[in-house]
Design a protein around this motif. Structure first.
Motif, PDB file in Angstrom:
ATOM      1  N   THR A 173      -3.618-119.412 -19.569  1.00 20.82           N
ATOM      2  CA  THR A 173      -4.767-118.642 -20.038  1.00 20.82           C
ATOM      3  C   THR A 173      -5.949-118.865 -19.107  1.00 20.82           C
ATOM      4  OG1 THR A 173      -6.329-118.340 -21.855  1.00 20.82           O
ATOM      5  CG2 THR A 173      -5.390-120.528 -21.605  1.00 20.82           C
ATOM      6  N   LYS A 174      -6.788-117.831 -18.952  1.00 18.08           N
ATOM      7  CA  LYS A 174      -7.972-117.940 -18.107  1.00 18.08           C
ATOM      8  C   LYS A 174      -9.150-118.557 -18.861  1.00 18.08           C
ATOM      9  CE  LYS A 174      -6.633-113.864 -15.423  1.00 18.08           C
ATOM     10  NZ  LYS A 174      -7.001-112.482 -15.033  1.00 18.08           N
ATOM     11  N   ASN A 175      -8.999-118.713 -20.173  1.00 16.98           N
ATOM     12  CA  ASN A 175     -10.085-119.222 -20.994  1.00 16.98           C
ATOM     13  C   ASN A 175      -9.641-120.539 -21.624  1.00 16.98           C
ATOM     14  OD1 ASN A 175     -12.194-119.624 -22.845  1.00 16.98           O
ATOM     15  ND2 ASN A 175     -12.504-117.407 -23.047  1.00 16.98           N
ATOM     16  N   PHE A 176      -9.827-121.632 -20.874  1.00 18.74           N
ATOM     17  CA  PHE A 176      -9.326-122.938 -21.297  1.00 18.74           C
ATOM     18  C   PHE A 176     -10.457-123.952 -21.302  1.00 18.74           C
ATOM     19  CE2 PHE A 176      -7.585-127.106 -19.877  1.00 18.74           C
ATOM     20  CZ  PHE A 176      -6.893-127.417 -21.038  1.00 18.74           C
ATOM     21  N   ARG A 177     -10.552-124.723 -22.394  1.00 17.45           N
ATOM     22  CA  ARG A 177     -11.564-125.778 -22.489  1.00 17.45           C
ATOM     23  C   ARG A 177     -10.878-127.088 -22.813  1.00 17.45           C
ATOM     24  NH1 ARG A 177     -16.335-125.018 -26.056  1.00 17.45           N
ATOM     25  NH2 ARG A 177     -14.767-124.946 -27.683  1.00 17.45           N
ATOM     26  N   LEU A 178     -11.451-128.168 -22.307  1.00 17.27           N
ATOM     27  CA  LEU A 178     -10.839-129.477 -22.403  1.00 17.27           C
ATOM     28  C   LEU A 178     -11.864-130.478 -22.919  1.00 17.27           C
ATOM     29  CD1 LEU A 178      -8.154-130.953 -21.785  1.00 17.27           C
ATOM     30  CD2 LEU A 178      -9.014-131.369 -19.483  1.00 17.27           C
ATOM     31  N   GLY A 179     -11.422-131.357 -23.841  1.00 12.47           N
ATOM     32  CA  GLY A 179     -12.289-132.397 -24.383  1.00 12.47           C
ATOM     33  C   GLY A 179     -11.530-133.701 -24.496  1.00 12.47           C
ATOM     34  N   PHE A 180     -12.292-134.790 -24.766  1.00 17.95           N
ATOM     35  CA  PHE A 180     -11.670-136.116 -24.763  1.00 17.95           C
ATOM     36  C   PHE A 180     -12.340-137.004 -25.810  1.00 17.95           C
ATOM     37  CE2 PHE A 180     -11.845-140.516 -22.970  1.00 17.95           C
ATOM     38  CZ  PHE A 180     -10.511-140.830 -23.152  1.00 17.95           C
ATOM     39  N   GLY A 181     -11.500-137.726 -26.541  1.00 15.43           N
ATOM     40  CA  GLY A 181     -11.976-138.720 -27.489  1.00 15.43           C
ATOM     41  C   GLY A 181     -11.044-139.907 -27.503  1.00 15.43           C
ATOM     42  N   SER A 182     -11.505-141.041 -28.007  1.00 12.93           N
ATOM     43  CA  SER A 182     -10.685-142.250 -28.012  1.00 12.93           C
ATOM     44  C   SER A 182     -10.850-142.992 -29.341  1.00 12.93           C
ATOM     45  CB  SER A 182     -11.073-143.160 -26.847  1.00 12.93           C
ATOM     46  OG  SER A 182     -12.438-143.544 -26.948  1.00 12.93           O
ATOM     47  N   PHE A 183      -9.912-143.896 -29.619  1.00 12.66           N
ATOM     48  CA  PHE A 183      -9.953-144.659 -30.859  1.00 12.66           C
ATOM     49  C   PHE A 183      -9.360-146.047 -30.623  1.00 12.66           C
ATOM     50  CE2 PHE A 183      -5.792-142.751 -30.789  1.00 12.66           C
ATOM     51  CZ  PHE A 183      -4.951-143.704 -31.325  1.00 12.66           C
ATOM     52  N   VAL A 184      -9.733-146.958 -31.504  1.00 17.53           N
ATOM     53  CA  VAL A 184      -9.126-148.297 -31.514  1.00 17.53           C
ATOM     54  C   VAL A 184      -8.695-148.585 -32.940  1.00 17.53           C
ATOM     55  CG1 VAL A 184      -9.398-150.735 -30.960  1.00 17.53           C
ATOM     56  CG2 VAL A 184     -10.563-149.007 -29.564  1.00 17.53           C
ATOM     57  N   ASP A 185      -9.610-149.101 -33.793  1.00 14.33           N
ATOM     58  CA  ASP A 185      -9.277-149.393 -35.185  1.00 14.33           C
ATOM     59  C   ASP A 185     -10.561-149.699 -35.941  1.00 14.33           C
ATOM     60  OD1 ASP A 185      -7.763-149.745 -37.454  1.00 14.33           O
ATOM     61  OD2 ASP A 185      -6.264-151.011 -36.456  1.00 14.33           O
ATOM     62  N   LYS A 186     -10.442-149.906 -37.247  1.00  9.48           N
ATOM     63  CA  LYS A 186     -11.600-150.249 -38.068  1.00  9.48           C
ATOM     64  C   LYS A 186     -12.160-151.613 -37.629  1.00  9.48           C
ATOM     65  CE  LYS A 186     -10.171-147.701 -42.192  1.00  9.48           C
ATOM     66  NZ  LYS A 186     -11.243-146.703 -42.118  1.00  9.48           N
TER      67      LYS A 186
END
Length: 824
Positions: A173-186
C-alpha cells in the motif's frame, strides 16, 4: 338431468371443497396448531407459509382460519381480499460500489452498506453481499515489543530492519504508517524488584550500560507516515529488567488497542498489533488518545516477545485485586499510569476490545512460546501467531507473510444478532455453492459474493423490539453492513382503528371483533364470547369436557365451549370426522384392507374406531369375503378340490403340489407355459406372433434376469424361438397370488459350423506338416555331415609320420639288399 339432481351435485362439491380446505390437524401442517389459531399475528408468525382468513363467516362452519396460503387460496374457501398474507420486503438504503482507495476515505470494500428488511418471523429472506479487497487501502502498523533484558539483541536487530519493514509494506500500500511501543511488567513485587537501587537501575546491558527503570507500557512512537522515525525510536529505547518469566504484555495490548487518539489509529480500519516479548502476560483499559491510530486504515498490531504472559487474577500476587476496566490510562509521556491499580486484562477482555476496535494482532514469538500463542490466537478474532528468530532477524518476512495470510482470507460475522439466524453461502472461487462465512485465497481487486439468508425466529413480547438493527462485518475490518429490521408481528386488521370494539358479532357486544375473530371482554369466553365466566368459569367449563381418566379437554380433538365439546373436523378427507361427547370417536382410525378403511363402503364402515361389516363380509377390516366367489376354479370346483377357501382366498393343501390363486398350478401342468409363451417372446426377445401393442396390452409381471432355476417358480418352461434357439422361463405366484414370470436373458442356440476355421485348420495343418518334414530332412543331413567330419578327424589324428624326416624329402641315394645274403 333434472334441476334437483344438479343442485345436489353442486351442494356435494361445495361440501367437499370446504372440508378439504381445512387441512389435516395430524398431517404436520404447523399452521393448524392451536397457537397459530389464537390471532392473526400469531398465525403469520408461526411459519412462512401460514395465512389468515378474516372473513366474517369463515369460522362458523368449523373451519380453521390459519392455514397454508395455498389451501385458503386454491380451494376457494376464503375470498382473496380476505386472506391476510403479509409480504416481506428488502430495500437497499445505501449501496455504494466497491472501489480502490485513491484517498483514504475513498476505499469501499463491502457492498451494500445499509439494508432495510421488512421480514416475517420464520420466513427466510435472502440477498447478495459483495466484498472486494481494495488496492492502496491505508495500513496502520503498531509494533509492541517486549523490552525486558532478554530481548536486547532483538531490539538492535529491529532498529536495523525498521526501514525494511516500511519498504516491504510500501509494496502493498502507498499509505502506510508505523508506530512503536514497549512493555516490561507491573512495577510492584513480585514482578519487579522494588528495592530503590533496583528501581533506578534494574540491570546492565551487554555493553555495561545501565538498563532503564522498569515500567508497564510506554508509547515510544505514535503512528507516523515518516517511517524513518521508527528505527530512531527503537534504537533510543533501552531495555529494562524484571523478576519473573511471564511479562505484562496484556496491559500493553489493552492500552495500545483502546488508546486510539494517543496511538493514532484511523477509525475505519483493520487494526493489527505486532506483540513482541520473551515472556508471558498478565490478564486484566479504554484510552483513545495515547497510541495515535488514524482514521480510515487497516489496523495491525505486532506483538513481539520471547516469553509467556500474565493474565487476570495474577495481579493478586502483587496485592492488585481491582479488575481491569478496559479503558485508556496513558499520560502525556505515553506511559500507562494505572498498572499498579488495575489487574491484568483477561483473554475475553482482550478478545472483546480487539473485536470492537477492529485490530488484527500478529503474535511474533519464539519457537518455544509459539504453541501457547497459537492457542491464544484461536481465542482472539482476526489474530495469528508467527515464529520469531531468536534475534528477530526474520521480522520483515514474518510481518509480510502474516499480513498476506490475514488479508487473503475474508470471514463474515454478525454483531447484535441475538435471536436472528444468519447463514452465509458462497462459491468463493470454485463452482459449488456451500454454506460458509469465509473465503480464502483472496487477492487485491478480487470480488467475493456471499448470499446472506436472514431468519427471525420469533416475535419479541415487547413491541418496542419489533424494530431493531444488527451488523454484518468482515472480521478485522470496521466496514460493515447495517441491517435495519421491521418485524411483521401483527396484521393490519389488528392495529388500532381497524378493530370493532363491543361488536354485535361477539355475542351482543361482549368482545372486540378483529380480523374476523372475537377477542372477548373480561368475564367472557368462547368462540363468540357466548360463555359467561360468572356462571361457569373457564376452568370449570373445561372440567366438563374432560373424559374420565384423562386430562385433556375434548380428547385434544375439539374445543370446549361453555362445557360442551365442539369437535374439530377431520379435514384431510371429507368422510373423516371426530364425534362423541368428548370427541373420543372418529371414523378414520379403523383397520385398512386393500388401501381402504374397512375395505371400502362395499365391505363395511368405520364407527368409533371399529369396522361394522356389511353382509357376506367379516374380519377386523372386513377383509373376509364369505361368498367364496374368488375361490372358484376354472372347472367350477372350490379351490380345484386341492384346498380350502378362507376369507375369499384359496389356501392350497400343503401335502399336494398344487398352487396358485385357485390351486390349479402344478409342476406337471403345462397350460401356463403355453399361455405365457408368446408374451415371453414379445417382452424378453421382441419375437413371436404378438405385435407391440398387443404385447403392451396383454403382457404383465414379466421380469428378465441372467439365469432362472426351478426355485424361482412353480415350473420351468422351455420353447424354441423363431431363430431355432431354446429360451427358458419359469412362472410362480407372489404373496397376493399374482402370476410372476421370470425369463432367462440368454437363449441356448445350436452351435454353427465355422467353415473359415476348418479351411484355416486344413491349410495350417498342411503348412505345419511341410515344415516338419523340412526340419526332419535338415536334421538328418546335419547328423550325417557331423558323422563324416568326425570320421575324418579320427583318421587324421591316427596317421603316423617319421618325426626325423621330412615326408616330402627324397634322398639322392637308395640302398638295396641282396636277398641272397639277407640272412648273413
Amino acid at each position: 338431468m333434472n334441476k334437483k339432481w344438479c343442485i345436489n351435485i353442486v351442494i356435494l362439491l361445495l361440501f367437499i371443497i370446504s372440508v378439504r380446505a381445512q387441512g389435516n390437524r395430524g398431517s404436520g401442517n404447523i399452521c393448524l396448531s392451536d397457537t397459530a389459531q389464537k390471532s392473526c399475528g400469531a398465525c403469520i408468525a408461526t411459519a412462512a407459509e401460514c395465512a389468515w382468513c378474516k372473513s366474517e363467516s369463515f369460522f362458523k362452519d368449523g373451519r380453521l382460519r390459519c392455514d397454508r396460503y395455498e389451501n385458503l387460496a386454491k380451494l376457494g374457501v376464503c375470498q382473496p381480499d380476505d386472506i391476510v398474507y403479509p409480504d416481506d420486503n428488502l430495500q437497499l438504503t445505501k449501496n455504494d460500489r466497491v472501489q480502490d482507495g485513491v484517498n483514504p476515505e475513498d476505499a469501499v470494500q463491502i457492498q451494500p452498506q445499509q439494508v432495510r428488511l421488512k421480514i416475517r418471523p420464520n420466513k427466510p429472506i435472502k440477498f447478495k453481499l459483495n466484498f472486494r479487497q481494495a488496492e492502496n487501502y491505508p495500513v496502520d502498523l503498531y509494533y509492541v515489543m517486549d523490552l525486558s533484558n532478554s530481548m536486547e539483541d532483538d531490539k538492535d536487530k529491529l532498529a536495523e530492519l525498521g526501514n525494511l519493514i516500511a519498504d516491504s509494506m510500501s509494496k502493498i500500500t502507498k499509505n502506510f504508517r508505523l508506530g512503536f511501543g514497549s512493555f516490561v511488567d507491573k512495577v510492584v513485587m513480585p514482578y519487579v524488584s522494588t528495592v530503590p537501587r533496583k528501581l533506578r537501575v534494574p540491570c546492565f546491558t551487554r555493553a555495561g550500560t545501565p538498563c532503564e527503570s522498569p515500567y508497564s507500557f510506554k508509547n515510544q512512537l505514535s503512528l507516523d507516515l515518516d517511517t524513518s522515525k521508527f528505527a530512531v525510536q527503537v534504537m533510543a529505547a533501552n531495555v529494562s529488567g524484571n523478576l519473573d518469566a511471564p511479562e505484562g504484555g496484556f496491559d500493553a495490548i489493552m492500552q495500545a488497542v483502546v488508546c486510539e487518539n494517543q496511538i493514532g489509529w484511523r477509525p475505519i480500519s483493520r487494526r493489527m498489533l505486532v506483540f513482541s516479548t520473551d515472556a508471558g502476560f498478565h490478564y486484566a483499559g479504554d484510552g483513545k488518545s495515547q497510541i495515535g491510530w488514524r482514521p480510515q486504515s487497516r489496523r495491525m498490531l505486532v506483538f513481539s516477545t520471547d516469553a509467556g504472559f500474565h493474565y487476570a487474577g495474577d495481579g493478586k500476587l502483587g496485592g492488585i485485586v481491582t479488575p481491569n476496566d478496559g479503558n485508556c490510562h496513558m499520560d502525556f509521556r505515553g506511559v500507562y499510569t494505572e498498572s499498579s491499580n488495575y489487574d491484568y486484562p483477561s483473554v475475553s477482555q482482550i478478545a472483546s476490545k480487539v473485536g470492537e476496535k477492529k485490530v488484527n494482532i500478529i503474535f511474533a514469538v519464539t519457537k518455544d512460546q509459539k504453541p501457547v500463542y497459537d492457542k491464544l490466537s484461536n481465542m482472539i478474532e482476526g489474530s495469528i501467531a508467527g515464529e520469531l528468530e531468536n534475534d528477530s532477524s526474520n521480522i520483515v518476512d514474518l510481518i509480510r507473510e502474516n499480513y498476506e495470510t490475514i488479508t487473503s482470507k475474508v470471514v463474515m460475522n454478525t454483531e447484535n444478532a441475538e435471536n436472528i439466524t444468519v447463514k452465509f453461502y458462497t462459491r468463493c472461487f470454485g463452482t459449488d455453492m456451500k454454506e460458509t462465512n469465509e473465503c480464502e485465497g483472496l487477492k487485491i481487486g478480487q470480488n467475493v459474493t456471499f448470499e446472506v439468508e436472514v431468519t427471525v425466529t420469533e416475535c419479541p413480547a415487547n413491541k418496542s423490539k419489533w424494530q431493531r438493527a444488527f451488523d454484518i462485518y468482515p472480521v478485522g475490518l470496521a466496514e460493515k453492513l447495517r441491517l435495519n429490521l421491521d418485524l411483521v408481528c401483527e396484521c393490519e386488521c389488528e392495529r388500532p382503528g381497524q378493530e370493532e370494539p363491543n361488536s354485535p358479532l361477539c355475542f351482543f357486544g361482549n368482545g372486540t371483533y378483529e380480523c374476523g375473530k372475537c377477542t372477548c371482554n373480561p368475564g367472557r369466553y368462547g368462540k363468540e364470547c357466548e360463555c359467561d365466566a360468572s356462571k361457569v368459569s373457564d376452568e370449570e367449563s373445561d372440567k366438563k369436557c374432560i373424559k374420565p381418566n384423562s386430562t385433556t379437554p375434548c380428547s385434544g380433538r375439539g374445543e370446549c365451549v361453555c362445557g360442551i365439546c365442539d369437535c374439530y373436523p377431520r379435514t384431510a378427507n371429507s368422510a373423516q370426522k371426530f364425534s362423541g361427547t368428548f370427541c373420543e370417536c372418529d371414523n378414520y382410525s379403523c383397520d385398512y384392507y386393500d388401501g381402504l378403511i374397512c375395505g371400502g363402503s362395499e365391505r363395511g364402515t368405520c364407527d368409533c374406531g371399529n369396522c361394522v361389516c356389511n353382509p357376506n363380509f367379516d374380519g377386523p377390516a372386513c377383509e373376509c369375503d364369505n361368498r367364496n366367489i374368488s375361490c372358484i376354479a376354472s372347472d367350477g370346483t372350490l379351490c380345484n378340490g386341492h384346498g380350502e377357501c378362507v376369507c375369499g382366498t384359496c389356501q392350497c393343501d400343503k401335502e399336494s403340489q398344487y398352487r396358485g390363486k385357485t390351486c390349479e398350478e402344478c409342476p406337471t401342468c403345462t397350460r401356463r407355459c403355453n399361455e405365457n409363451k408368446e408374451c415371453v417372446q414379445c417382452v424378453a426377445f421382441k419375437s413371436g406372433p404378438k405385435t407391440q401393442d398387443e404385447c403392451d396390452r396383454d403382457c404383465r409381471n414379466i421380469n428378465v434376469q441372467s439365469e432362472v432355476s426351478k426355485s424361482d417358480g412353480v415350473q420351468i418352461c422351455q420353447f424354441k424361438d423363431d431363430d431355432d434357439c431354446l429360451f427358458t422361463f419359469t412362472y410362480g405366484f407372489d404373496s397376493n397370488d399374482e402370476l410372476q414370470i421370470k425369463v432367462q436373458r440368454t437363449k441356448v442356440c445350436p452351435e454353427s459350423v465355422n467353415v473359415l476355421a476348418i479351411v484355416g485348420g486344413v491349410v495350417g495343418g498342411i503348412v505345419l506338416v511341410g515344415l516338419a518334414l523340412l526340419l526332419i530332412w535338415k536334421l538328418l543331413t546335419v547328423i550325417h555331415d557331423r558323422r563324416e567330419f568326425a570320421k575324418f578327424e579320427n583318421e587324421r589324428q591316427n596317421a603316423k609320420w617319421d618325426t626325423g624326416e621330412n615326408p616330402i624329402y627324397k634322398q639322392a641315394t637308395s640302398t638295396f639288399k641282396n636277398p641272397t645274403y639277407g640272412g648273413n
